[in-house]
Design an enzyme around this catalytic site. Structure first.
Site, mmCIF file in Angstrom:
data_model
loop_
_atom_site.group_PDB
_atom_site.id
_atom_site.type_symbol
_atom_site.label_atom_id
_atom_site.label_comp_id
_atom_site.label_asym_id
_atom_site.label_seq_id
_atom_site.Cartn_x
_atom_site.Cartn_y
_atom_site.Cartn_z
ATOM 1 N N ARG A 173 -8.831 -6.800 11.320
ATOM 2 C CA ARG A 173 -9.836 -6.804 10.256
ATOM 3 C C ARG A 173 -9.824 -8.121 9.481
ATOM 4 N NH1 ARG A 173 -11.382 -1.610 7.014
ATOM 5 N NH2 ARG A 173 -12.158 -1.199 9.091
ATOM 6 N N GLU B 216 -6.848 -5.918 4.236
ATOM 7 C CA GLU B 216 -6.231 -6.892 5.139
ATOM 8 C C GLU B 216 -6.880 -8.263 4.997
ATOM 9 O OE1 GLU B 216 -7.092 -3.815 5.997
ATOM 10 O OE2 GLU B 216 -5.232 -2.872 6.678
ATOM 11 N N LYS C 21 -3.228 15.866 -2.142
ATOM 12 C CA LYS C 21 -2.784 15.665 -0.761
ATOM 13 C C LYS C 21 -1.673 16.677 -0.433
ATOM 14 C CE LYS C 21 -2.049 11.740 2.304
ATOM 15 N NZ LYS C 21 -2.248 10.299 2.444
HETATM 16 C C1 LIG Z 1 -7.949 -0.962 7.909
HETATM 17 C C2 LIG Z 1 -6.831 0.037 7.808
HETATM 18 N N1 LIG Z 1 -5.670 -0.325 7.216
HETATM 19 C C3 LIG Z 1 -4.662 0.549 7.124
HETATM 20 C C4 LIG Z 1 -4.789 1.820 7.604
HETATM 21 C C5 LIG Z 1 -3.613 2.789 7.571
HETATM 22 N N2 LIG Z 1 -3.943 3.972 6.747
HETATM 23 C C6 LIG Z 1 -4.292 5.151 7.305
HETATM 24 S S1 LIG Z 1 -4.641 6.319 6.169
HETATM 25 C C7 LIG Z 1 -4.267 5.274 4.915
HETATM 26 C C8 LIG Z 1 -4.363 5.763 3.510
HETATM 27 C C9 LIG Z 1 -5.711 6.226 3.190
HETATM 28 O O1 LIG Z 1 -5.720 6.680 1.892
HETATM 29 P P1 LIG Z 1 -6.940 7.551 1.382
HETATM 30 O O2 LIG Z 1 -8.216 6.957 1.814
HETATM 31 O O3 LIG Z 1 -6.753 7.762 -0.068
HETATM 32 O O4 LIG Z 1 -6.788 8.900 2.190
HETATM 33 P P2 LIG Z 1 -5.677 10.044 2.040
HETATM 34 O O5 LIG Z 1 -4.729 9.846 3.190
HETATM 35 O O6 LIG Z 1 -5.016 9.907 0.712
HETATM 36 O O7 LIG Z 1 -6.447 11.302 2.154
HETATM 37 C C10 LIG Z 1 -3.893 4.025 5.382
HETATM 38 C C11 LIG Z 1 -3.469 2.891 4.550
HETATM 39 C C12 LIG Z 1 -6.016 2.149 8.212
HETATM 40 N N3 LIG Z 1 -6.236 3.359 8.741
HETATM 41 N N4 LIG Z 1 -7.002 1.246 8.284
#
Ligand SMILES: Cc1ncc(C[n+]2csc(CCOP(=O)(O)OP(=O)(O)O)c2C)c(N)n1
Length: 638
Positions: free
Chosen positions: A399, A371, A285
Site C-alpha cells: 500500500r 502504511e 470487540k
Molecule cells: C492495509 C492494512 N494494514 C493492516 C492490516 C491488519 N489489520 C487487520 S484488522 C486490523 C484492525 C482493524 O481494526 P478495526 O477496523 O477497528 O476493526 P476491528 O478488528 O476492531 O473490528 C488491522 C490493523 C490490514 N488488514 N490492512
C-alpha cells in the site's frame, strides 16, 4: 408432557430473506444463536473471532432491513464477516473456514453473491461502496439492479487515508451511500491517533444520551411507521461533526448491540436517506464470549480453542519466531545507537515492535493503519538524521509503494525496511501472501534487498541495515518459527552484495534467496543418496547481486537453479538478466528459476501452499533429477 426444546431459529435461516419475516424479538433470538454458532465454529477452525462477535447484532440488523444481494453490504477488512457468512447460505461450510478448499476467512466475490466485494487489507470499503452507488445511478448491472451500497468500516480502519479520500469524493458526489462506522475502540491493538480520540469524544458527547432518550420514546419496535422512522432519523442527525463537514449526514452514536436501536434507525435510513449517511455504532470487540472480551486484543485472532476455557490448542515449539528474533536484534542495535527508531502501522504485536516499545517507548511509533504515511514518515525521519526501521508485513507494504519509490528511493534516503510475513502465509490466503516484495523492490535503483535464510542471518541483516547509511535497504523474513539455530551473540554487518557458499558439489548449483535454503539443503541429502551432489549457495542479496559468485557458479556448473519464495520478476529474473548480459547462456548453461506460480494461492496450511507452489524439498529433488536426466539423455543422443 415434557418441554421439547424449541427449534433454533437460526436453523430456519437459509438466506437473509428469511430474516425479513421475523419479529424484532425473534431477530434478537437469531442474534444470540448466531453468536453461539460463530464461537463454536471458530473454536474448531481458529481465525478472527473478536471482530465478528462485535458485529453480530449489526449483521442481523443489516440483513433484516436491507435486501442483499441487491443491496451491497461491504465489510471493511472483512475479518468480521463470519456471522455474515453464516446468514448468507454458508453455515454448512462455516467449519471449513480458512482451510484448503474451504471458506475464505474474508469476503470473496467468487465465493458468494452476498460478498459483493473482496477484502482483507483495510479501509477500502467506502471507495468500493461509492463505486457501487455510482454504478447504480449510471445504470450498471441492469439484470439485477443495485440497491443500496453500505460500507461497514471499523474505527481502526477509518484511520487510513483511503477512507478519507473516499469520504471526500462521496461528499462531493452526494450519492446515496451508507457508511456504518463500527466503533469498538480497538484496532488489533488499542487504536492510536487523533481520529481515535475524536471518535471517543463523539461517543462521550451528548449525542449518545440524546439517542437513548429518543429510543425510549418509541413504544415498541412494531410502532416504527415510516413517519416515525423519519422523525427519528432527523432527530439523530447532528450538525458539526467532522463527517458532516465532509458532506455526510451523521447519525449516532448508537448502541450496536441493541437491536431496539439498530433496527428502527436502519429502517429510517433505508426509507429516507438522501446522499451520504454515516451511522456511528458503538460495539464491543469479542462481545458475548468472556475469554475474548478479557483478552488484550479482544480476541482479534485465535488458533483453535477449547470452548469452555477459551484455551488455545497450540503445538509447543522451542524455535523463536522470526518476528521475535527481529525485535530482539533491533532492541540490541537501538541500545548501542540512539538514532535507531522503529515504525509500525497498527501492528505492534505482529511485527514485534511491542517489545521494542517496552524498551524504547519514545523511539517507537505506531502510526495507525497508515502504511503510506508510515513510509514517508520514515523518509522524513531518515532525512532528519535518524535511522528508521519501517517494520511492515510484505503484503501491507504494497500500500505504501509510491512512497517507497518517490519519497525513499528517489531521494536515496536510508530507510530500513523490515519486511515480515514474506512469502506464503497459510490460512489468511492470497490477500496476505508476501509474494511481490522482491520484485517490487529489486527494480528500484539504489535499493539493497536482502532475505534471511535463517534466524541467525536475520540478526546479521538487522545489523547490516543499521550500519547502512548510503540509501534504502530492506530485509525480508517469513511468518513462523526459525530452524532452531544457535543464535549469534550480536549481529555483525554483512558485506553488501556478497553471498555465501553453503556446500560444494559438482555439475549442478542451487542458488537460494531466503528461507527456502533449509528445503534446498534437505533436498541435497536425498540427492546425495542418488549420487548427485549439488553446490549450494545462499545469495543473501537480490540487489546488488553477487555477480562474482553467480558467474563463478555458472562457470563451474552445467546447471544453475535459483529458488526464492516470491513471484516471477524477482531474484531469479535478475540473475537471468545478468547471465544473459554476460553471454553465459551462449556458452550452454542450463538455467532454471523456481519462483511462486503465477496464480493467487488460496488459503491452506503452509505445507499445502508450498506443495501448490512446488517449493518443498521433494519438488527441488524432482527439478534437479529432471535436469540431470535430460542432460544424460542429450549426452546419449550426441
Ligand atoms: C492495509 C492494512 N494494514 C493492516 C492490516 C491488519 N489489520 C487487520 S484488522 C486490523 C484492525 C482493524 O481494526 P478495526 O477496523 O477497528 O476493526 P476491528 O478488528 O476492531 O473490528 C488491522 C490493523 C490490514 N488488514 N490492512
Amino acid at each position: 408432557m415434557t418441554d421439547r426444546p424449541a427449534t433454533p431459529l437460526l436453523d430456519t435461516i437459509a438466506s437473509p430473506a428469511d430474516l425479513r419475516g421475523l419479529s424484532d424479538r425473534q431477530l434478537r433470538q437469531v442474534a444470540d444463536e448466531l453468536r453461539a454458532e460463530t464461537i463454536s465454529a471458530v473454536s474448531e477452525t481458529g481465525g478472527h473471532l473478536g471482530a465478528g462477535l462485535g458485529v453480530v447484532e449489526l449483521t442481523v440488523a443489516l440483513h433484516a432491513v436491507f435486501e442483499a444481494p441487491r443491496d451491497k453490504i461491504i465489510w471493511d477488512v472483512s475479518h468480521q464477516s463470519y456471522p455474515h457468512k453464516i446468514l448468507t447460505g454458508r453455515r454448512d461450510r462455516i467449519r471449513t473456514l480458512r482451510m484448503k478448499g474451504g471458506l475464505s476467512g474474508f469476503t470473496k466475490r467468487s465465493e458468494s453473491p452476498y460478498d459483493p466485494f473482496g477484502a482483507a487489507h483495510s479501509s477500502t470499503s467506502i471507495s468500493a461502496a461509492l463505486g457501487f452507488a455510482v454504478a447504480r445511478d449510471l445504470g450498471g448491472a441492469p439484470e439485477h439492479g443495485i440497491g443500496d451500497a453500505i460500507a461497514v468500516i471499523g474505527d481502526g480502519s477509518i484511520s487510513a487515508g483511503m477512507a478519507y479520500e473516499a469520504m471526500n469524493n462521496a461528499g462531493h458526489l452526494k450519492k446515496r451511500l451508507i457508511v456504518v462506522l463500527n466503533d469498538n475502540e480497538m484496532s488489533i491493538a488499542p487504536p492510536v491517533g487523533a481520529m481515535s480520540a475524536y471518535l471517543s469524544r463523539l461517543y462521550a458527547g451528548k449525542a449518545y444520551h440524546g439517542l437513548k432518550d429518543a429510543v425510549r420514546l418509541l413504544p415498541g419496535p412494531l410502532q416504527e411507521g415510516a413517519k416515525r422512522a423519519k422523525d427519528l432519523f432527523k432527530q439523530f442527525t447532528l450538525g458539526g461533526t467532522l463527517f458532516e463537514e465532509l458532506g455526510f449526514s451523521y447519525i449516532g452514536p448508537l448502541d450496536g448491540h441493541n437491536l431496539d436501536q439498530l433496527l428502527p434507525v436502519l429502517r429510517g435510513v433505508r426509507s429516507h436517506a438522501h446522499g451520504p449517511v454515516l451511522l456511528h455504532v458503538i460495539t464491543q470487540k469479542g462481545k458475548g464470549y468472556r475469554p475474548a472480551e478479557g483478552a488484550a486484543d479482544k480476541g482479534h485472532a485465535t488458533g483453535r480453542f477449547d470452548l469452555v476455557t477459551g484455551k488455545q490448542h497450540k503445538a509447543p515449539s522451542n524455535a523463536p519466531s522470526y518476528t521475535k528474533v527481529f525485535a530482539q536484534a533491533l532492541i540490541d542495535e537501538a541500545s548501542r545507537d540512539d538514532r535507531v527508531v522503529a515504525v509500525t502501522a497498527a501492528m505492534p504485536d505482529g511485527t514485534g515492535l511491542n517489545l521494542f516499545a517496552e524498551r524504547f517507548p519514545a523511539r517507537c511509533f505506531d502510526v495507525a493503519i497508515a502504511e503510506q504515511h508510515g513510509v514517508t514518515f520514515c523518509a522524513g525521519l531518515a532525512a532528519g538524521g535518524m535511522k528508521p526501521f519501517c517494520a511492515m508485513y510484505s503484503t501491507f507494504l504494497q500500500r505504501g509503494y509510491d512512497q517507497v519509490v518517490h519519497d525513499v528511493a528517489i531521494q536515496r534516503l536510508p530507510v530500513r525496511f523490515a519486511i515480515d510475513r514474506a512469502g506464503l502465509v497459510g490460512a489468511d490466503g492470497a490477500t496476505h501472501a508476501g509474494s511481490f516484495d522482491i520484485a517490487y523492490l529489486t527494480n528500484l535503483p539504489g535499493f539493497v534487498v536482502m532475505a534471511a535464510a535463517d534466524e541467525a542471518e536475520l540478526v546479521h541483516m538487522v545489523a547490516t541495515a543499521a550500519a547502512h547509511d548510503e540509501g534504502p535497504i530492506a530485509f525480508r523474513y517469513p511468518r513462523g518459527e526459525g530452524v532452531g539455530l544457535e543464535m549469534p551473540e550480536r549481529g555483525v554487518p554483512l558485506q553488501i552484495g556478497k553471498g555465501r557458499i553453503m556446500r560444494e558439489g559438482a555439475d549442478i548449483a542451487i542458488l537460494s534467496f531466503g528461507t527456502r535454503l533449509s528445503e534446498v539443503l534437505a533436498a541435497c541429502e536425498t540427492l546425495d543418496q542418488q549420487g548427485i551432489a549439488p553446490t549450494v549457495a545462499d545469495a543473501r542479496f537480490a540487489k546488488p547481486l553477487d555477480r562474482d559468485l553467480i558467474l563463478q557458479l555458472a562457470r563451474h556448473h552445467r546447471v544453475l537453479i535459483t529458488i526464492e519464495e516470491g513471484a516471477v520478476g524477482g531474484f531469479g529474473s535478475h540473475v537471468a538478466q545478468l547471465l544473459s548480459e554476460e553471454g553465459v547462456f551462449d556458452r550452454g548453461l542450463v538455467f532454471r528459476s523456481m519462483v511462486l506460480p503465477d496464480i493467487f494461492i488460496d488459503q491452506a496450511s503452509p505445507e499445502d501452499m508450498y506443495a501448490v507452489a512446488g517449493m518443498n524439498a521433494a519438488d527441488i529433488v524432482a527439478r534437479v533429477r529432471a535436469l540431470v536426466d535430460a542432460g544424460a539423455n542429450a549426452a546419449r543422443r550426441a
